[in-house]
Write an enzyme that holds these catalytic residues in place. Structure first.
Site, PDB file in Angstrom:
ATOM      1  N   SER A 172     105.364  68.927   8.668  1.00 42.42           N
ATOM      2  CA  SER A 172     105.616  67.659   9.348  1.00 42.42           C
ATOM      3  C   SER A 172     104.782  67.609  10.618  1.00 42.42           C
ATOM      4  CB  SER A 172     107.100  67.517   9.686  1.00 42.42           C
ATOM      5  OG  SER A 172     107.355  66.298  10.353  1.00 42.42           O
ATOM      6  N   HIS A 178     101.006  62.114  19.451  1.00 42.02           N
ATOM      7  CA  HIS A 178     100.972  61.045  20.447  1.00 42.02           C
ATOM      8  C   HIS A 178      99.802  61.341  21.384  1.00 42.02           C
ATOM      9  CE1 HIS A 178     104.801  59.434  19.132  1.00 42.02           C
ATOM     10  NE2 HIS A 178     105.295  60.661  19.134  1.00 42.02           N
ATOM     11  N   HIS A 230     101.340  60.052  11.972  1.00 46.89           N
ATOM     12  CA  HIS A 230     102.388  60.870  11.353  1.00 46.89           C
ATOM     13  C   HIS A 230     101.909  61.319   9.989  1.00 46.89           C
ATOM     14  CE1 HIS A 230     105.516  60.579   8.132  1.00 46.89           C
ATOM     15  NE2 HIS A 230     106.048  61.555   8.834  1.00 46.89           N
ATOM     16  N   ASN A 247     103.500  64.010   6.677  1.00 49.67           N
ATOM     17  CA  ASN A 247     104.324  65.098   6.168  1.00 49.67           C
ATOM     18  C   ASN A 247     104.206  65.156   4.654  1.00 49.67           C
ATOM     19  OD1 ASN A 247     106.972  64.217   4.666  1.00 49.67           O
ATOM     20  ND2 ASN A 247     106.716  62.748   6.335  1.00 49.67           N
ATOM     21  N   ARG A 306     106.210  67.557   1.336  1.00 46.06           N
ATOM     22  CA  ARG A 306     107.321  68.479   1.129  1.00 46.06           C
ATOM     23  C   ARG A 306     107.622  68.632  -0.357  1.00 46.06           C
ATOM     24  NH1 ARG A 306     108.707  63.710   3.155  1.00 46.06           N
ATOM     25  NH2 ARG A 306     110.064  62.353   1.913  1.00 46.06           N
ATOM     26  N   HIS A 338      92.796  53.933   5.521  1.00 47.34           N
ATOM     27  CA  HIS A 338      93.250  53.617   4.171  1.00 47.34           C
ATOM     28  C   HIS A 338      92.208  53.989   3.110  1.00 47.34           C
ATOM     29  CE1 HIS A 338      97.120  51.507   4.685  1.00 47.34           C
ATOM     30  NE2 HIS A 338      96.669  51.256   5.898  1.00 47.34           N
ATOM     31  N   HIS A 393     115.410  45.868  12.426  1.00 49.67           N
ATOM     32  CA  HIS A 393     115.958  45.161  13.588  1.00 49.67           C
ATOM     33  C   HIS A 393     114.862  44.564  14.472  1.00 49.67           C
ATOM     34  CE1 HIS A 393     115.406  49.272  15.290  1.00 49.67           C
ATOM     35  NE2 HIS A 393     115.145  48.623  16.409  1.00 49.67           N
ATOM     36  N   GLY A 405     121.580  71.283   9.512  1.00 46.81           N
ATOM     37  CA  GLY A 405     121.633  72.350  10.497  1.00 46.81           C
ATOM     38  C   GLY A 405     120.316  72.958  10.885  1.00 46.81           C
TER      39      GLY A 405
END
Length: 297
Positions: free
Chosen positions: A119, A123, A133, A135, A137, A167, A197, A280
């Site tokens: 990951s 900035h 960004h 990542n 997995r 792109h 939002h 966790g």
């Protein structure tokens, strides 16, 4: 039913570590080579590396990883490149969420899991350089396995040619796996990296996939590797071009406001953040993606 897949797990976790090493080396080289434009009087940044551990329900070893964070460099204000391999049993909340979202039967009877990935969030010092960004997995349970991940560009000052390059590079890496992949993963990213939002995307998009399993592990792993391989050639030329541009308080203010969008998305909507905290994993590693400074108007 998914077999143990120990050899595949080892190859996947080894690849994520290799990709991490390549990116860390490339970013430190970028810091050393920054000799023109703003921030050249600063010391070149270096990654601080620490081990992360995840404890199981009874305190037993449940894996961990390596957290690499650079702060206050010439080019990067804050960048983290984390790898981890964790395992154990999912708690009831995580079991329910996975069963509901992924439609996997049997999780209550056998809630074991294994997950490995890389990951990255960067900035930048210069507002003309976009945040980014990435990542990838692999996730395994006794009932199913799948891959996920992608990368997306988050400029506060948008340049059409930068978006096109980002792109196009991703498309070049995906097309050998089938011409349908890039448009599908681009649309997936547009949907996933959207802030309801605010009624807007958090950036200019990229590629994204989740729950990806065709049943052919080799083909799916190869696709995941090329998503990772696309990152540096998609991102580095943009930074090399924009890091030399001058900026002032107005551009910096614009950057800080845009970072607020990034923080909102990662804290409210990002599934990786939620999963890491619910299972966790080291909270500092999970929240590494947050910007060092942000502003809300």
């Amino acid at each position: 039913m998914s077999e143990d897949m120990a050899p595949q797990k080892e190859r996947a976790s080894g690849w994520f570590r290799q990709l991490r090493d390549e990116i860390v080396a490339a970013f430190e080289t970028l810091e050393d080579s920054h000799s023109e434009g703003p921030m050249t009087d600063a010391a070149p940044g270096r990654f601080e590396v620490s081990q992360t551990r995840r404890s199981g329900a009874d305190g037993e070893d449940a894996g961990g990883g390596v957290m690499s964070v650079m702060r206050g460099g010439r080019v990067f204000e804050k960048v983290g490149v984390n790898v981890s391999t964790v395992y154990g049993t999912l708690g009831e909340r995580a079991q329910s969420a996975m069963a509901a979202r992924k439609g996997i039967p049997g999780m209550e009877e056998d809630p074991r899991f294994w997950a490995s990935g890389i990951s990255l969030v960067a900035h930048m010092q210069n507002p003309h350089c976009p945040a980014v960004h990435m990542n990838t997995r692999m996730f395994w349970t006794p009932h199913a396995w799948w891959f996920g991940g992608g990368s997306d560009l988050n400029p506060c000052i948008e340049y059409d040619e930068d978006t096109e390059h980002f792109h196009a590079t991703q498309k070049d890496h995906l097309d050998p796996h089938g011409l349908a992949h890039y448009p599908r993963l681009k649309a997936w990213a547009d949907e996933y990296f959207f802030i309801p939002h605010r009624g807007r995307a958090r950036g200019v998009g990229g590629i994204f996939m989740d729950d990806y399993c065709t049943g052919d592990w080799e083909a799916d792993f190869s696709l995941t590797q090329d998503i990772g391989r696309a990152f540096l050639p998609a991102f580095l030329p943009i930074v090399e071009k924009r890091r030399v541009q001058d900026f002032g308080e107005a551009e910096k203010d614009r950057q800080l406001v845009h970072r607020g969008l990034y923080a909102e998305y990662n804290l409210v909507y990002d599934r990786g953040t939620k999963f890491g905290l619910e299972t966790g994993h080291d909270a500092n590693a999970v929240l590494m993606s947050l910007p060092p400074l942000a502003k809300w108007v």
